[in-house]
Design an enzyme around this catalytic site. Structure first.
Site, PDB file in Angstrom:
ATOM      1  N   ALA A   1      36.155  43.598  29.993  1.00  0.00           N
ATOM      2  CA  ALA A   1      35.729  43.293  28.613  1.00  0.00           C
ATOM      3  C   ALA A   1      35.246  44.477  27.983  1.00  0.00           C
ATOM      4  O   ALA A   1      35.808  45.083  26.869  1.00  0.00           O
ATOM      5  CB  ALA A   1      34.816  42.068  28.658  1.00  0.00           C
ATOM      6  N   GLY A   2      34.327  45.261  28.811  1.00  0.00           N
ATOM      7  CA  GLY A   2      33.745  46.564  28.010  1.00  0.00           C
ATOM      8  C   GLY A   2      34.622  47.662  28.035  1.00  0.00           C
ATOM      9  O   GLY A   2      34.954  48.310  26.893  1.00  0.00           O
TER      10      GLY A   2
ATOM     11  N   HIS B   1      33.679  27.908  43.311  1.00  0.00           N
ATOM     12  CA  HIS B   1      35.075  28.256  43.520  1.00  0.00           C
ATOM     13  C   HIS B   1      35.491  27.445  45.057  1.00  0.00           C
ATOM     14  O   HIS B   1      34.757  27.689  45.908  1.00  0.00           O
ATOM     15  CB  HIS B   1      35.527  29.580  43.766  1.00  0.00           C
ATOM     16  CG  HIS B   1      36.882  29.898  43.508  1.00  0.00           C
ATOM     17  ND1 HIS B   1      37.804  29.505  44.573  1.00  0.00           N
ATOM     18  CD2 HIS B   1      37.663  30.785  42.465  1.00  0.00           C
ATOM     19  CE1 HIS B   1      38.917  29.784  44.313  1.00  0.00           C
ATOM     20  NE2 HIS B   1      38.821  30.573  42.932  1.00  0.00           N
TER      21      HIS B   1
ATOM     22  N   ARG C   1      38.868  23.840  39.758  1.00  0.00           N
ATOM     23  CA  ARG C   1      37.930  24.255  40.525  1.00  0.00           C
ATOM     24  C   ARG C   1      37.018  23.227  40.930  1.00  0.00           C
ATOM     25  O   ARG C   1      36.372  23.038  41.917  1.00  0.00           O
ATOM     26  CB  ARG C   1      37.630  25.646  40.443  1.00  0.00           C
ATOM     27  CG  ARG C   1      38.502  26.558  40.147  1.00  0.00           C
ATOM     28  CD  ARG C   1      37.888  27.874  39.849  1.00  0.00           C
ATOM     29  NE  ARG C   1      39.116  28.724  40.072  1.00  0.00           N
ATOM     30  CZ  ARG C   1      39.144  30.095  39.687  1.00  0.00           C
ATOM     31  NH1 ARG C   1      37.997  30.585  38.978  1.00  0.00           N
ATOM     32  NH2 ARG C   1      40.230  30.946  39.872  1.00  0.00           N
TER      33      ARG C   1
ATOM     34  N   HIS D   1      30.759  31.528  42.178  1.00  0.00           N
ATOM     35  CA  HIS D   1      31.886  32.488  41.763  1.00  0.00           C
ATOM     36  C   HIS D   1      31.836  32.942  40.484  1.00  0.00           C
ATOM     37  O   HIS D   1      31.955  34.002  40.109  1.00  0.00           O
ATOM     38  CB  HIS D   1      33.324  31.705  42.091  1.00  0.00           C
ATOM     39  CG  HIS D   1      34.550  32.518  41.623  1.00  0.00           C
ATOM     40  ND1 HIS D   1      34.757  33.825  42.251  1.00  0.00           N
ATOM     41  CD2 HIS D   1      35.441  32.365  40.535  1.00  0.00           C
ATOM     42  CE1 HIS D   1      35.788  34.143  41.688  1.00  0.00           C
ATOM     43  NE2 HIS D   1      36.039  33.578  40.579  1.00  0.00           N
TER      44      HIS D   1
END
Ligand code: FAD
Length: 640
Positions: free
Chosen positions: A51-52, A273, A337, A408
């Site tokens: 993202a960054g 998860h 999940r 997770h």
């Protein structure tokens, strides 16, 4: 823990009209900043994961002045590098019936109707651009023999829309974003500060205007200013101590922004998860994920009989229970999940779990190897098999893997509007750090999609609308001094306790408590216990923590202590949020709210809202953002 309820909130930026046109509409209505003005505007981006990294590179390319921070020694060591299985995109290269609308539908349903329709539709729409962007950067996605990009399936979908690079998709995507970032660093538009930890947000005249960071090598406290601040600081699954996250992942950046006024949304939504290597001992410090992609070809089973201690190879076919295929014939091993994790827990609770302590189920490749051949299986999953063998000493080509659910991903995070702006003007939050797109359960391969959608495409457009009013002038010196003093005081307090327990030992105890009382299954009783115990443990932490070394040097114990202190406060809010959400939805399973088949039972009448928490001196205040579903009808989720 007491709380009060404040006024409802709305996402004022969400455009109206037909859903297919909303993002177009917002892009067109967002004001532009001309190139000469962009050079006068400064943006801080904290975090260099998918993202960054993608956001900083794109903002630099657009011509803004960007300062980027991460706590690792290189931007490319962000936790995103660990992502294994793949990234979703509605390309429909397979012609198997996929479309933007279907990805949107699957994601809203997968999130158990607790995500915003507008955001999810935009995510599905932008997904197709991400693949083009990554391919143009040279990301080596897996290809079929003829050269076309290959795809595979992930949970909660009946189409094959997951693009991948063996079991190293995050690594390859991050290298793409990192190259783009490095290019901007070389061009002088991005200034990079590695090994710097953001410890507070500077808010001046009601706007986010900078950050206080600690140089992790020298211990120096620095101040950095900007016209807007972007947090891309990842998730907080490590509040549970044991998780699949990198050891460094923490909540400090978003928590301290929360303390400055940013609302925290849905903190209790945690993803467990289903396919991780089971815990092996008391002193283990981390858990390892076995990618969900393995469920494409691996079959999950346990013995039919309770307490069956035979080796898996000695258990004949008719004495095996392929329980996911039995209970969910339509999706089989590829249920989402939350469903797969709970099913694993249920069979283990029945006494049919395998391995030490009975906390494990088999993930078996025997049939896939017979069908496709060992080479084909190795090509797809080779590095994951190798990782499994290195950790467990067992060869998954010969014996089934043993797996068990583990923490997770965190769907909760700072509340943001459609523009990805928090409740503090000028503070934008992207990637796993925000709460926006996954509702109560994230579908596999959707985090990479969201991080890159936010960073490459959404934020660079929406932040311009905010910056069009800038530059915002000098930052109020008093606000800066106050933030700096707050940071220094906290560090001094941690250094001065000089007790007998390490931050790690407190973290381990907090994590166990969270797993036991606010983990895969939550009850009113367990949550009340947690809410009683967390403040006691926090009190003990502040009386008895031992931070060795000094604050003026590289000091990992000090770093850890600060992060654990924030985890205590976050844990308390998570449990409160979980306690008052008396329904079950997605990853938030309240034992009191289940249907006759033991599936999560939502209460749409009372809980079809985002819970956005404000932190005040008088305790947390809950603001509800109502969720409306115009396109995907709210129904009981079924994968049968
Ligand atoms: C083992 C594993 C496998 C996964 N596989 C997949 C997959 O196959 N597909 C999928 O879609 N998702 C997957 N995920 C989820 C996905 O990897 C993450 O959700 C995603 O990478 C998060 O990206 P991010 O950019 O938001 O944050 P991160 O990659 O966590 O980056 C956070 C950044 O913030 C910086 N930072 C944090 N706090 C501070 C601070 N206080 N000061 C300065 N810097 C700070 C860090 O240095 C880092 O640069 C997986 C997750 C795990 C744990």
């Amino acid at each position: 823990m007491k709380y009060t309820e404040g006024p409802e909130i709305r996402d004022a930026k969400a455009p109206e009209g037909p859903i297919e046109g909303r993002w177009e509409k917002r892009k067109f209505s967002a004001r532009l900043v001309n190139p000469a003005n962009k050079r006068k505007l400064h943006v801080i981006v904290v975090g260099t994961g998918l993202a960054g990294g993608s956001a900083a590179a794109t903002l630099g390319e657009l011509g803004y002045n960007v300062t980027s921070f991460c706590y690792q020694d290189s931007p490319r060591r962000a936790h995103s590098i660990a992502a294994q299985g793949g990234i979703n995109a509605a390309k429909n290269y397979r012609g198997d019936g996929d479309s933007v609308y279907r990805l949107f539908y699957d994601t809203v349903k997968g999130g158990d109707f607790r995500a915003r329709e507008s955001n999810v539709y935009r995510l599905a729409e932008v997904s197709v651009n991400i693949i083009d962007q990554a391919v143009a950067q040279g990301v080596p996605f897996a290809r079929e023999y003829g050269g076309l990009l290959d795809t595979r399936s992930f949970g909660g979908a009946q189409v094959s829309r997951t693009f991948y690079a063996r079991g190293q998709t995050g690594q390859q995507l991050l290298l793409g974003a990192y190259q783009a970032l490095e290019r901007q660093i070389a061009a002088g538009t991005v200034t990079m500060h590695t090994r710097h930890e953001m410890l507070d947000l500077i808010v001046s005249d009601g706007r986010a205007r900078g950050v206080i960071v600690r140089d992790m090598v020298t211990g120096e406290i620095e101040r950095h200013f900007a016209d807007a601040v972007v947090l891309a600081t990842g998730g907080y699954g490590n509040v549970f101590f044991l998780s699949t996250n990198a050891k460094g992942c923490n909540t400090t950046a978003i928590w301290r922004a929360h303390e400055r006024g940013a609302y925290f949304a849905n903190p209790c939504y945690t993803q467990i998860h289903p396919t991780c290597i089971p815990v092996s001992g008391e002193y283990q410090s981390k858990l390892t994920l076995m990618s969900e992609s393995l469920r494409n070809d691996g079959r999950v089973w346990v013995p039919l009989k309770k307490n069956d201690t035979r080796a898996p190879g000695d258990i004949p076919e008719e004495e095996r229970d392929y329980y996911l295929e039995r209970i969910y014939p339509a999706f089989g091993n590829l249920v989402p999940r939350d469903i797969a994790s709970r099913a694993a827990k249920n069979v283990c609770d029945e006494g049919r779990g395998v391995g030490p302590g009975g906390l494990g189920v088999y993930l078996d490749f025997r049939d896939a190897i017979n069908r496709l051949g060992r080479d084909a299986v190795e090509k797809k999953y080779g590095n994951l098999f190798e990782m499994y063998e290195r950790i467990t000493g067992e060869n998954p080509y010969d014996v089934p893997m043993r797996i068990y659910p583990a923490v997770h991903y965190t769907m909760g995070g700072l509340w943001v509007d459609y523009d990805l702006q928090s409740t503090i003007p000028g503070l934008f939050v992207i990637g796993e750090a925000n709460f926006s797109d996954h509702g109560a359960n994230r579908l596999g391969a959707s985090a990479l999609m969201q991080g890159l959608a936010d960073g490459y495409f959404v934020l660079p457009t929406t932040i311009g609308d905010y910056l069009a009013d800038g530059p915002f002038g000098d930052v109020d010196e008093e606000a800066v001094a106050e933030a700096e003093i707050k940071v220094r005081t906290k560090i001094e307090r941690l250094m001065s306790v000089n007790g007998t327990r390490t931050p790690d030992s407190f973290h381990r105890e907090l994590g166990k408590l969270m797993w036991d009382y606010c983990g895969m299954e939550r009850t009113e009783e367990s949550l009340r216990k947690a809410l009683e115990r967390i403040p006691e443990l926090r009190e003990e932490f502040w009386q008895n923590v031992k931070v060795s070394g000094t604050a003026e040097e590289l000091n990992q114990v000090l770093e850890k202590a600060g992060r654990v202190a924030d985890f205590f406060d976050l844990a308390e809010l998570m449990c409160l949020d979980a306690l008052i959400r008396t329904e079950s939805c997605g990853g938030h399973f309240r034992a009191e709210s289940q249907d006759a088949d033991g599936e999560a039972l939502r209460d749409d009448e009372n809980f079809a809202h985002v819970s956005a928490w404000e932190r005040t001196p008088d305790g947390p205040v809950l603001h509800k953002e109502p969720l409306e579903y115009e396109y995907v009808k709210m129904t009981q989720r079924s994968y049968k």
